[in-house]
Scaffold this motif. Structure first.
Motif, mmCIF file in Angstrom:
data_model
loop_
_atom_site.group_PDB
_atom_site.id
_atom_site.type_symbol
_atom_site.label_atom_id
_atom_site.label_comp_id
_atom_site.label_asym_id
_atom_site.label_seq_id
_atom_site.Cartn_x
_atom_site.Cartn_y
_atom_site.Cartn_z
ATOM 1 N N ILE A 83 -1.416 7.424 12.635
ATOM 2 C CA ILE A 83 -2.859 7.292 12.327
ATOM 3 C C ILE A 83 -3.484 6.210 13.200
ATOM 4 N N GLU A 84 -4.775 6.384 13.476
ATOM 5 C CA GLU A 84 -5.450 5.418 14.340
ATOM 6 C C GLU A 84 -6.250 4.386 13.542
ATOM 7 N N GLU A 85 -6.535 4.657 12.253
ATOM 8 C CA GLU A 85 -7.438 3.758 11.507
ATOM 9 C C GLU A 85 -6.725 2.455 11.146
ATOM 10 N N SER A 86 -7.349 1.338 11.550
ATOM 11 C CA SER A 86 -6.682 0.024 11.505
ATOM 12 C C SER A 86 -6.002 -0.309 10.186
ATOM 13 N N SER A 87 -6.708 -0.082 9.064
ATOM 14 C CA SER A 87 -6.231 -0.684 7.816
ATOM 15 C C SER A 87 -5.315 0.220 6.992
ATOM 16 N N VAL A 88 -5.085 1.454 7.429
ATOM 17 C CA VAL A 88 -4.416 2.422 6.555
ATOM 18 C C VAL A 88 -2.953 2.060 6.252
ATOM 19 N N VAL A 89 -2.171 1.755 7.295
ATOM 20 C CA VAL A 89 -0.749 1.462 7.061
ATOM 21 C C VAL A 89 -0.611 0.177 6.239
ATOM 22 N N ALA A 90 -1.459 -0.799 6.561
ATOM 23 C CA ALA A 90 -1.422 -2.069 5.815
ATOM 24 C C ALA A 90 -1.722 -1.814 4.348
ATOM 25 N N ALA A 91 -2.725 -0.988 4.074
ATOM 26 C CA ALA A 91 -3.116 -0.707 2.691
ATOM 27 C C ALA A 91 -1.992 0.037 1.958
ATOM 28 N N ALA A 92 -1.390 1.024 2.630
ATOM 29 C CA ALA A 92 -0.310 1.794 1.992
ATOM 30 C C ALA A 92 0.862 0.865 1.664
ATOM 31 N N SER A 93 1.188 -0.014 2.612
ATOM 32 C CA SER A 93 2.327 -0.919 2.404
ATOM 33 C C SER A 93 2.061 -1.854 1.225
ATOM 34 N N LYS A 94 0.835 -2.362 1.175
ATOM 35 C CA LYS A 94 0.471 -3.305 0.115
ATOM 36 C C LYS A 94 0.564 -2.618 -1.255
ATOM 37 N N SER A 95 0.036 -1.415 -1.283
ATOM 38 C CA SER A 95 0.019 -0.654 -2.521
ATOM 39 C C SER A 95 1.443 -0.280 -2.950
ATOM 40 N N ALA A 96 2.271 0.104 -1.972
ATOM 41 C CA ALA A 96 3.656 0.494 -2.273
ATOM 42 C C ALA A 96 4.395 -0.693 -2.896
ATOM 43 N N LYS A 97 4.194 -1.868 -2.308
ATOM 44 C CA LYS A 97 4.881 -3.066 -2.799
ATOM 45 C C LYS A 97 4.399 -3.409 -4.222
ATOM 46 N N PHE A 98 3.078 -3.300 -4.403
ATOM 47 C CA PHE A 98 2.487 -3.578 -5.720
ATOM 48 C C PHE A 98 3.144 -2.689 -6.783
ATOM 49 N N TRP A 99 3.266 -1.381 -6.475
ATOM 50 C CA TRP A 99 3.785 -0.458 -7.493
ATOM 51 C C TRP A 99 5.297 -0.498 -7.588
ATOM 52 N N ALA A 100 5.976 -0.898 -6.511
ATOM 53 C CA ALA A 100 7.443 -1.010 -6.580
ATOM 54 C C ALA A 100 7.817 -2.069 -7.621
ATOM 55 N N ALA A 101 6.957 -3.086 -7.746
ATOM 56 C CA ALA A 101 7.220 -4.139 -8.724
ATOM 57 C C ALA A 101 6.836 -3.703 -10.139
ATOM 58 N N ARG A 102 6.281 -2.522 -10.264
ATOM 59 C CA ARG A 102 5.821 -2.032 -11.578
ATOM 60 C C ARG A 102 6.398 -0.644 -11.870
ATOM 61 N N GLY A 103 7.586 -0.382 -11.383
ATOM 62 C CA GLY A 103 8.274 0.880 -11.732
ATOM 63 C C GLY A 103 8.173 1.960 -10.675
ATOM 64 N N GLY A 104 7.280 1.783 -9.697
ATOM 65 C CA GLY A 104 7.185 2.751 -8.599
ATOM 66 C C GLY A 104 6.433 4.024 -8.963
ATOM 67 N N PHE A 105 6.523 4.980 -8.070
ATOM 68 C CA PHE A 105 5.806 6.257 -8.221
ATOM 69 C C PHE A 105 6.710 7.264 -8.919
ATOM 70 N N LYS A 106 6.120 8.023 -9.844
ATOM 71 C CA LYS A 106 6.857 9.133 -10.477
ATOM 72 C C LYS A 106 6.216 10.406 -9.939
ATOM 73 N N THR A 107 7.036 11.247 -9.346
ATOM 74 C CA THR A 107 6.468 12.476 -8.780
ATOM 75 C C THR A 107 7.218 13.693 -9.314
ATOM 76 N N THR A 108 6.491 14.791 -9.440
ATOM 77 C CA THR A 108 7.087 16.039 -9.942
ATOM 78 C C THR A 108 6.514 17.212 -9.154
ATOM 79 N N ILE A 109 7.384 18.171 -8.871
ATOM 80 C CA ILE A 109 6.911 19.408 -8.238
ATOM 81 C C ILE A 109 6.457 20.356 -9.357
ATOM 82 N N LEU A 110 5.210 20.806 -9.286
ATOM 83 C CA LEU A 110 4.708 21.710 -10.326
ATOM 84 C C LEU A 110 4.799 23.174 -9.898
ATOM 85 N N GLY A 111 5.015 23.405 -8.609
ATOM 86 C CA GLY A 111 5.128 24.794 -8.144
ATOM 87 C C GLY A 111 5.299 24.806 -6.642
ATOM 88 N N THR A 112 5.862 25.900 -6.097
ATOM 89 C CA THR A 112 6.081 25.959 -4.642
ATOM 90 C C THR A 112 5.651 27.312 -4.072
#
Ligand code: MEV
Length: 438
Positions: A83-112
């Motif tokens: 990606i070319e937009e300056s703040s995107v990777v920084a924002a994703a990293s910050k958010s990932a770290k924030f949620w890793a300290a709070r149990g992380g992401f729960k994901t489920t496949i609902l259909g394929t």
């Protein structure tokens, strides 16, 4: 000079560049040298890239970055993003770290389930077409056996084929509406090949069908093509924690933050102008991973935005609530992705990206992409409802301005130090650089 051309594709790469240079460049020597600067010195690698599309004259670079610390269903991922937009990777990293300290992401496949359609015109009684279709249906499967054999070995194939009568909306218009399971491949080629065979079978069998009149036998196939609207190929991503656990540096009052955040999501649920920008923030994360992993971001974009309008008005893809003192934030999105076939086995950086993701299945990739989209949305809403977006955005944008001015190391350090505690605007940074230089 004449800007119309025939046989452009037949020219050599050098001739194509010269043709463009003669017509469009004010400084041809310099522009040609920039185009060539982006050629790869490894000739075979350059040839690989040349052959991805027609009329390649150079390569177009995008930054390839990593957002680490994505805890998804208990596993850590470092997510590659193009990606070319300056703040995107920084924002994703910050958010990932924030949620890793709070149990992380729960994901489920609902259909394929993927979808493809043969669009055709039939002039006659619909009951007769329905009878013809139910009698001919097994032929659609048997005539595609050579195409489906390998896919069936991998556990995929054609799930079902239905006849749809669309004549209430468009005269004489019917469809074969087929559903597919394509396992780890995105499946576009497989689906389109099956559909083209269905179309052939449809026409041939109609001609042989004794109960049809001559008019009814004359079916006109308009087109056979997969649909990028995949409302049953859906993944859900969610984060949640106790409201009080949302507290951190910029969130001094977690309840107030959560309520404001939920309000921001509710606005995007009912207000299309906001929903488009809200979802664009989600797509910042989604597109970057989709692109890095060699998937078709246009298909993903088209499908997701159609899904965002499925209830008749364009609306937020994500939702948030507080229930029993638990803050949760989630979204469900359609994603047709592949981790085999297409660019995934051709583009060296795509292979690297998939290796970083530990060679995921298509379903795993759907979950990683969805988590990245949700992380990005969380980061954007957190900034918007607290510090405002420009704070983080402009900090990252400083680099672009410094590059534009070809600032040296000393200038860079001075500018960054100065703007630690001054408001960053494009004009203020430019003014400061100019002052430094005078
Ligand atoms: C910018 O690329 C994305 C945002 O505008 C998203 C949003 O407003 O939610 C910050």
């Amino acid at each position: 000079m004449n800007k119309e051309v025939t046989g452009f594709s037949k020219l050599s790469k050098e001739e194509k560049i010269n043709w463009i240079a003669d017509r469009y460049f004010s400084n041809p020597k310099e522009s040609i040298s920039i185009l060539k600067q982006y050629w790869n010195s490894d000739e075979s690698l350059q040839m690989l890239h040349d052959d991805f599309i027609e009329n390649t004259i150079s390569n177009f670079y995008l930054p390839f970055g990593i957002a680490p610390n994505f805890l998804i269903n208990g596993n850590y991922y470092s997510v590659p993003m193009a990606i070319e937009e300056s703040s995107v990777v920084a924002a994703a990293s910050k958010s990932a770290k924030f949620w890793a300290a709070r149990g992380g992401f729960k994901t489920t496949i609902l259909g394929t389930e993927k979808i493809g359609q043969v669009h055709f015109l039939y002039h006659g009684k619909s009951e007769k077409l329905e009878k013809f279709f139910s009698e001919t249906k097994p032929k659609f499967f048997s005539n595609t056996e050579s195409l489906t054999k390998n896919m069936q070995k991998r556990g995929g194939g054609i799930l079902d084929i239905k006849l749809k009568n669309k004549t209430a909306e468009l005269e004489n218009y019917y469809q074969l509406h087929a559903t597919f399971e394509t396992k780890d491949s995105m499946g576009a080629n497989f689906i389109n090949s099956c559909l083209e065979q269905f179309a052939k079978t449809l026409k041939e069998e109609a001609l042989l069908y004794n109960n049809f009149t001559e008019d009814e036998k004359d079916i006109t196939v308009i087109m056979s093509i997969l649909s990028n609207f995949v409302p049953n190929c859906v993944v859900r991503a969610e984060v949640s924690c106790k409201v009080e656990d949302l507290a951190e540096k910029h969130i001094q009052n977690p309840r107030e933050f959560a309520e404001k955040f939920i309000q921001a999501v509710k606005i995007a649920e009912i207000e299309p102008y906001r929903a488009v920008t809200h979802n664009k923030g989600i797509m910042n994360g989604i597109d970057a991973v989709v692109l890095a992993t060699g998937n078709d971001f246009r298909a993903v974009e088209a499908g997701i935005h159609a899904y965002a309008s499925r209830k008749g008005t364009y609306s937020s893809l994500s939702h948030a609530k507080i229930e029993n003192d638990i803050f949760s934030f989630w979204m469900e999105i359609p994603l047709a992705l592949g981790t085999v076939g297409g660019l995934t086995s051709l583009h060296p950086l795509v292979k690297i990206a998939l290796e970083i993701l530990q060679k995921p299945s298509a379903q795993e990739l759907m979950q990683i992409v969805a988590a990245t989209g949700l992380a990005q949305n969380f980061a954007a809403l957190r900034s918007l409802t607290t510090t405002g977006i420009q704070d983080g955005h402009m900090k990252m944008h400083i680099n672009n301005i410094l590059n534009q001015f070809q600032a040296n190391i000393t200038e860079r350090n001075k500018v960054k130090m100065h703007f630690e505690n001054h408001t960053i605007t494009h004009a203020a940074v430019v003014e400061y650089i100019e002052k430094l230089r005078n």
